[in-house]
Every structure is written in structure tokens, then in C-alpha cells.
Motif scaffolding. Structure first.
Motif, short mmCIF file in Angstrom:
data_model
loop_
_atom_site.label_atom_id
_atom_site.label_comp_id
_atom_site.label_asym_id
_atom_site.label_seq_id
_atom_site.Cartn_x
_atom_site.Cartn_y
_atom_site.Cartn_z
N PHE A 112 -10.49 -3.98 0.47
CA PHE A 112 -9.53 -4.04 1.57
C PHE A 112 -9.21 -5.50 1.92
O PHE A 112 -8.06 -5.86 2.18
CB PHE A 112 -10.09 -3.34 2.81
N ALA A 135 -7.98 4.76 -1.05
CA ALA A 135 -6.65 4.21 -0.79
C ALA A 135 -6.20 4.54 0.63
O ALA A 135 -5.62 3.69 1.32
CB ALA A 135 -5.65 4.75 -1.81
N THR A 166 2.10 2.09 -3.47
CA THR A 166 1.12 2.58 -4.44
C THR A 166 0.74 4.04 -4.22
O THR A 166 0.07 4.63 -5.06
CB THR A 166 -0.17 1.73 -4.39
N ARG A 167 1.17 4.61 -3.11
CA ARG A 167 0.79 6.00 -2.80
C ARG A 167 1.34 6.95 -3.86
O ARG A 167 2.53 6.96 -4.16
CB ARG A 167 1.30 6.40 -1.42
N GLY A 225 -8.00 2.42 3.04
CA GLY A 225 -7.44 1.08 2.97
C GLY A 225 -6.17 0.96 3.78
O GLY A 225 -5.93 -0.04 4.47
N ARG A 226 -5.29 1.99 3.71
CA ARG A 226 -4.06 1.98 4.49
C ARG A 226 -4.37 1.97 5.99
O ARG A 226 -3.75 1.26 6.78
CB ARG A 226 -3.19 3.19 4.12
N GLN A 257 0.83 -1.21 0.00
CA GLN A 257 0.00 0.00 0.00
C GLN A 257 0.86 1.26 0.00
O GLN A 257 0.55 2.24 -0.68
CB GLN A 257 -0.93 0.00 1.22
N GLY A 276 -2.48 -3.74 -4.16
CA GLY A 276 -2.81 -2.61 -3.30
C GLY A 276 -3.77 -1.68 -4.00
O GLY A 276 -4.07 -1.84 -5.18
N VAL A 283 -6.76 -7.04 -0.46
CA VAL A 283 -5.41 -6.55 -0.21
C VAL A 283 -4.76 -7.32 0.94
O VAL A 283 -3.58 -7.70 0.87
CB VAL A 283 -5.43 -5.04 0.09
#
Length: 718
Positions: free
Chosen positions: A673, A692, A337-338, A695-696, A334, A684, A676
Motif C-alpha cells: 500500500f 486490492a 486495475t480493478r 488497498g483501495r 487503483q 496499483g 502505491v
């Protein structure tokens, strides 16, 4: 290949068929070059030789056995070879399918959900129509039990082709035990499915041993080589699949789950200890046969499920460590992917093979001749519907047929084709008008469908066994094709249910999986309404609803109930293992069942959220299974972890680390989620940014729960 080249190639190959059938002693290469117009026009001998070799291979693939006869069979001096196709050598054997056999064959042919394989299976069914009982196929009603076969792995088609042609292959493979990448060279003996997964079995040329590979772990294109091989005598794919035993129960683990959450974990549990206080968590005891599978299910629940630590090495600690590894890998992915931007113009996949190649066109032209010969004057639209093509394609094919025929190509030697006023007639093509045997890919498609149907509980009938034998005979080389394909049922869920029943020490009741299945099947037969308690996995909740069940559909490793939902006032699909209880409450209503005549399985509710996932090569299947709207190639920052080969060496630079973005519609954010976390480190969420970020936070909250449980692990990763 451009359309004009496709037309010329199919025209040339049809003329070659007529020439090879024309005289018993056959033709030399020089004679064939003079007899087939397109060969005559070729600029050099080398061009002719290349075209002739390709054409021979193509015709053999279509089921025409081209013989190479030494000249000394006809003359005293040997000067080379003559080529011919013996009359009747490609004809369908003397067979007759009963109405019951024809019914199960039709069911098998319509089981495939992948477009190319479905087309192959239906073409095989049409080839068999002349030998099916006339009464078969008159009933258009949907079957009560419909198997469906889904192949998401792009490696399936090239591997099946290599199996049938006995060609060696190369591919990149991720080992299940180490997750390490290596290039494998294989002589593929067979392809089949079991436990909801597809496998290829063969001789590993590097390890010099028989090996089994799961197709979902093949992460590159499958490259076929010119080298051929002979499979071992007595090989049977089904026998090998039977040898793949489900893992025995190893023990059980305790999982602390938030009250009202983790519904699928509760379904797997042998016992549930409710919280001592009203708002406290429940303690579940879950039987374990495959620790990694159980760990994946626990990780998918995120912050609402924690495996307490064990004081010493044990199954409990092993599962806990596996869950933590998944969550930590998910958090790391994750973070990578930011801020990643997706350029949707960067294609990540090769376009699918055109369904109108020269080979497809020739196969269709031959089918048109056979069909029209038995239905002279048939409407053009009926021909198009029968061969699954447009009327424009049919007219193009008829135009090509009109200029094909026997050597000499004088008017009386050419095919007569007419479609005046929409009525189609074809004459002067007797040599190719009789029913022909199945090709090996066609037979394989039907055989896998029949074996899948046979594997369904309660559906194994003598008609399936006899149909299997006759389909194999219709292929001309039954031993090769029958032994090379296989299908066996997935028993994992039933095994878990049996273990749970044994642990409870009481007789099965309606909430048990076998009883639920029996109740649903009985309600379908008797047209009864059911009240069910159903787990909605995307929202991790249990709902009560009344349904009118119509059909059972087996989609690889899962069963689904196609039903009318009274609450939704629409047709819905319910996964059978998510039905906690089922009880008859009355008679079902009448419904327009034509709306349920499909092979795909839909979701219980409509999609609501578009989410962009980024996956590595291990999880590219997600885009296929969840029917991504679009995909694109992306680059991610390096993780600092080099790919290793099975021998522990860094993978060659020619094996790139590839990532793919996929835009997918999910019913809830939490479903994304869960993916992932379940497949930690393989995918991710990249967008929308707000999703996103949530999700983190979701993944880090799950890690924090383990830190609070006293593991000593870090609370989370940014």
C-alpha cells in the motif's frame, strides 16, 4: 545464435587472431579469406566482407588492436590495406599490485550484484592474477566493510557500451519536472552514480547542450546508432557528479501523525510534540530539502499522517498539495486495475542475453589457454571452477581449440589440447598464452567498484588510489575509461540527520545517525553485542533486539548491518538509518560467518504475502528491486490523459503506453500500500482481489483524512 554457429564464429575468430599475429607485414583481405578456413567456405565475397567486419569489431572489443597498414608501407605501389596484430600490443603492461592493492581490487570485483557485470568484474580480476602479490587472496575471511553495487536499470549496459565505444544513442525519457515523455538523442560522455541513483551525462543533440539524465527515468530500450563522436577534452564523470549538489534546506513542515505510527517520519523530524491527550496525534516538524521527497515519505504513511493546510502559499502548502496529488493519482490508478486479469504467458521483457555467446565463448577459450599454460596438468574441474563454467563447456572449448592454429592448419601448426583422465594440457599456443590487458568494460567494472569503495566513510586508503591508477593502466587507454565512469556517495540521510541535530541545538547522542554508525563499526571491530532500537518499516513499528554485528554492507544509497539476531536466532540484515539507538551490552558470540558471505541484501524477516502489482513504465524497476517471481504485459483501461512530449505535443503513436504485472512477495500488505501511495499514479494492486480492495480503502481513507482536515478536497475516489 544457434550453438553450432556460436562454435563456428568463435573458432573462426581464434583462427583470425593467429593469422593476424603470424607475420609482421600482415594479410590483405584476399589473403585472409584464403588463410582462415571458415572464410574460404563462405558462398560470396559479400558474405565474407560482412563476417570480416563483424570479426574485426569483436576482436577489438576483446582487446586485440587490429592495425590497418597501407600497402605502400611495404611496396612501392599502394593497392589497399594489410591487416595485422603487432606482437605484444595486447599484452598486460609491466605492473605489480601490492597485497593491499590486490585486496581492495578483490573487494571491488565482488561488489557487483548484477550477474553480467559481476562476471565481467571477476574476469578482470582473473586477468590480473599474474601481477597480484602471491599473499593477496590467501585470506578467505569476509571483509568487515563490503560495498555492493546494484544496477536495476536495463539501460545501464547499453549506455556503458555506447560510452566506451563513443556511439550516439536514442531513448525515451520522462522529465523529472513535468513527468512528460520525449525521445532524446545523446552523445553519452560518461555513466556514474550519486545520491543512490545512476546518471548518464552527455551532449543532447536536440537541445544542443550538455544534459544529465537519470537512468531510472529512461523508459525504453536504449538504441545505439552507427554515428560516433569524441568526448570533450578534460571531461571527468566524477567532477560532473561532484557538481550534482544536494538541495539546500528550504525550511520545515508540520505533519500530524497518529501516535506510534510514521516511524521513518519521526526519524526525519527535528522535533516531536506529543499529543495533549493520551490517544491524540503527535505533531512532527520535518526539515525539507526536497519537497517531493518529503511528500513521498508522508504519502507512504497513508491515513496515519496528514499535512495541515496553510492559510497562504508556503512550503507547508506545497508539500501538502504534493501529497494530495500522489494520493489522488494512486486512487485513480487503483480504480483502473480493478477487474484486470493477468495472462502470465504474455512476456513483458526481453530475455537476458545468453552468457554463452560466441564472444563469451572466445573470451573463455583464451582464458583457458592462459590458465592452463601456467598450470599444465591441472584438473578439468579446477579449470571449470576458475573460468566459472561447467566441465561440459570446458570440454567443448578444448575440442574447438584442438582445430585452431596458425595459417596452413597442418598438425604441427594447430593447438595441442589434451584432457585425458581429467588432466588438462595445452601447448603450441604461445602467441596467446601471456597475460593480456583489460578490455574497457572489464576496467570500467573494477574502476566503479574501487570508486564506490573509496567513497565509503573511513575506507579511503592510499591503496585504493594506487589501485585505481594501475587498473586504468592495465586497460591500455586509461584516460578514456577512467574519465567515463564515476561513483560518489549518497549524503542525503546524513544531511537530514545533521539538519535535525542543528535544529535540536544539542550534541549528537547515540540515537543520532553518525553516532549509531560509529557504535556499530566499533562493535564489529571489537566483536561486541549491541542492543538496538530498530524501525521495521513494513509494519511501521519499533522493535528492541540484541544483535552480534558482523559486517557493514553498502548497497548503493543505503548501509546495512549483517548481524546475528538473538531474537530470531538467525542472520538478519538491518538498514543502518533505521537503527534509532545502539548500545554495547557485552561480547558477541562466535557464529558461522560463511553463511553471510554474499553480496545481496536480504530482508529482516521472510516474505509472507504474494501480491500482484501493475506498474507503468516509470515504475518497472519495482519488479527488479523486489525480486518479482514473474512478470507479464497487461492492458489497462485508458485514463483519458494523453501522453505529452516535452514540447507539449501528444506523443507519437509509435510510443505505446505499456503496463506490466509483477507478482511480488511482501512481508506485509501495508508495504505494498505504501508503494502505491509513495509513487502515486505509477502502480496499483491487482490481486488478490481482497488485498486490492483493502488497498483501495487504505488510499481513500488517507484522502478522507485530508478532507476532514478542512482542505475542501473530495473525500475519496471509487
Amino acid at each position: 545464435m544457434p550453438v553450432d554457429q556460436q562454435r563456428r564464429a568463435s573458432e573462426r575468430r581464434l583462427n583470425l587472431i593467429f593469422a593476424l599475429l603470424y607475420r609482421e607485414r600482415g594479410y590483405t583481405r584476399a589473403e585472409l579469406r584464403a588463410a582462415v578456413p571458415d572464410y574460404t567456405a563462405m558462398p560470396s565475397d559479400a558474405a565474407f566482407e560482412r563476417a570480416f567486419e563483424r570479426d574485426k569489431q569483436e576482436l577489438r572489443t576483446l582487446g586485440f588492436p587490429i592495425e590497418e597498414v597501407p600497402e605502400d608501407a611495404f611496396f612501392e605501389e599502394q593497392t589497399g590495406y594489410r591487416y595485422r596484430i603487432a606482437r605484444g600490443s595486447f599484452a598486460l603492461p609491466e605492473l605489480r599490485f601490492t597485497a593491499e592493492e590486490a585486496a581492495v581490487i578483490a573487494l571491488a570485483a565482488n561488489a557487483w550484484t548484477e550477474t553480467t557485470l559481476a562476471s565481467t568484474a571477476r574476469r578482470a580480476l582473473r586477468k590480473l592474477e599474474p601481477v597480484l602479490e602471491p599473499s593477496a587472496g590467501d585470506d578467505d575471511g569476509a571483509p568487515l566493510v563490503q560495498p555492493t553495487i546494484t544496477v536495476q536499470e536495463p539501460s545501464f549496459a547499453p549506455l556503458m557500451d555506447a560510452v566506451l565505444k563513443h556511439r550516439q544513442v536514442r531513448f525515451d525519457y520522462l522529465a523529472a519536472s513535468t513527468d512528460e515523455l520525449s525521445t532524446r538523442r545523446l552523445e553519452p560522455w560518461g555513466v556514474g552514480s550519486r545520491f543512490g541513483s545512476w546518471y548518464v551525462i552527455g551532449w543532447d543533440l536536440d537541445r544542443q547542450a550538455e544534459r544529465t539524465f537519470r537512468l531510472s527515468r529512461i523508459v525504453s530500450d536504449v538504441r545505439s546508432t552507427p554515428q560516433t563522436f569524441e568526448p570533450p577534452a578534460g571531461f571527468s564523470m566524477n567532477e560532473r557528479l561532484d557538481a550534482l549538489q544536494a538541495a539546500p534546506e528550504l525550511g520545515s513542515v508540520t505533519v500530524v501523525v497518529t501516535a506510534g505510527r510514521g516511524q521513518m517520519l519521526r526519524r526525519m523530524a527535528s522535533s516531536v510534540q506529543p499529543a495533549e491527550t493520551g490517544d491524540g496525534p503527535d505533531r512532527l516538524v520535518i526539515p525539507v530539502t526536497e519537497p517531493e521527497r518529503v511528500a513521498a515519505e508522508i504519502a507512504a504513511v497513508g491515513p496515519d499522517a496528514v499535512v495541515p493546510p496553510a492559510s497562504s502559499p508556503s512550503l507547508q502548502q506545497r508539500v501538502r498539495d504534493s501529497v494530495l496529488r500522489r494520493l489522488e493519482a494512486a486512487a485513480q490508478f487503483q480504480a483502473r486495475t480493478r477487474g484486470v486479469e493477468v495472462d502470465w504467458s504474455r512476456t513483458s521483457r526481453k530475455p537476458r542475453r545468453s552468457s554463452n555467446t560466441s564472444a563469451d565463448r572466445l573470451a573463455r577459450m583464451l582464458e583457458i589457454v592462459r590458465y592452463v599454460y601456467g598450470h599444465q596438468g591441472v584438473e578439468l574441474t579446477d579449470v571449470a571452477e576458475h573460468v566459472e563454467a561447467s566441465t561440459e563447456q570446458i570440454v567443448e572449448d578444448l575440442t574447438t581449440l584442438f582445430v585452431c592454429g596458425r595459417p596452413g592448419h597442418t598438425p604441427d601448426q594447430l593447438i595441442e589440447a589434451s584432457w585425458d583422465d581429467g588432466a588438462v594440457t595445452v601447448t603450441n599456443a604461445d602467441e596467446i598464452s601471456s597475460p593480456v590487458r583489460l578490455t574497457q568494460p572489464e576496467a570500467a567494472a573494477l574502476l566503479v567498484g574501487l570508486q564506490t569503495l573509496r567513497s565509503l566513510p573511513g575506507e579511503h586508503t592510499p591503496a585504493i588510489d594506487s589501485a585505481l591508477r594501475k587498473v586504468a593502466e592495465a586497460a591500455g587507454e586509461p584516460a578514456t575509461v577512467v574519465d567515463a565512469v564515476g561513483a560518489r556517495p549518497d549524503e542525503t540521510f546524513l544531511a537530514l540527520a545533521a539538519a535535525a541535530q542543528e535544529a535540536r541545538g544539542r550534541a549528537p547522542e547515540h540515537e543520532e545517525s553518525a553516532a549509531v554508525a560509529a557504535t556499530v563499526r566499533s562493535a564489529i571491530d571489537r566483536r561486541q553485542r549491541l542492543r538496538i532500537s530498530y524501525i521495521v518499516a513494513s509494519r511501521d513499528e519499533v522493535t528492541d533486539r540484541e544483535i552480534d554485528p558482523l559486517r557493514l554492507v553498502s548497497a548503493n544509497s543505503h548501509w546495512y548491518v549483517m548481524a546475528w539476531c538473538a531474537r530470531a536466532q538467525d542472520f538478519r540484515d538491518f538498514r543502518l538509518d533505521r537503527i534509532r539507538s545502539a548500545a554495547v551490552v557485552g561480547d558477541a558470540e562466535a557464529h558461522d560467518e560463511a553463511r553471510t558471505h554474499r553480496t545481496g541484501v536480504a530482508t529482516v524477516s521472510s516474505a509472507e504475502t504474494d501480491i500482484v502489482l501493475i506498474s507503468d513504465r516509470r515504475a518497472r524497476w519495482v519488479a527488479d528491486q523486489y525480486r518479482a517471481r514473474r512478470t507479464a504485459a497487461v492492458k489497462l483501461p485508458r485514463s483519458g490523459r494523453a501522453a505529452k512530449s516535452a514540447r507539449g505535443k501528444t506523443a507519437a503513436p509509435s510510443t505505446p503506453v505499456e503496463f506490466e504485472a509483477a507478482e511480488i512477495s511482501f512481508t506485509t500488505e501495508e508495504l505494498a500500500f505504501s508503494l502505491v501511495a509513495r509513487f502515486g499514479g505509477q502502480l496499483g494492486i491487482a490481486g488478490p482481489e481482497a488485498v486490492a480492495e483493502r488497498g483501495r480503502i487504505w488510499v481513500n481513507d488517507a484522502l478522507t483524512a485530508y478532507s476532514l482536515a478542512g482542505s475542501g478536497q473530495p473525500a475519496g475516489l471509487d
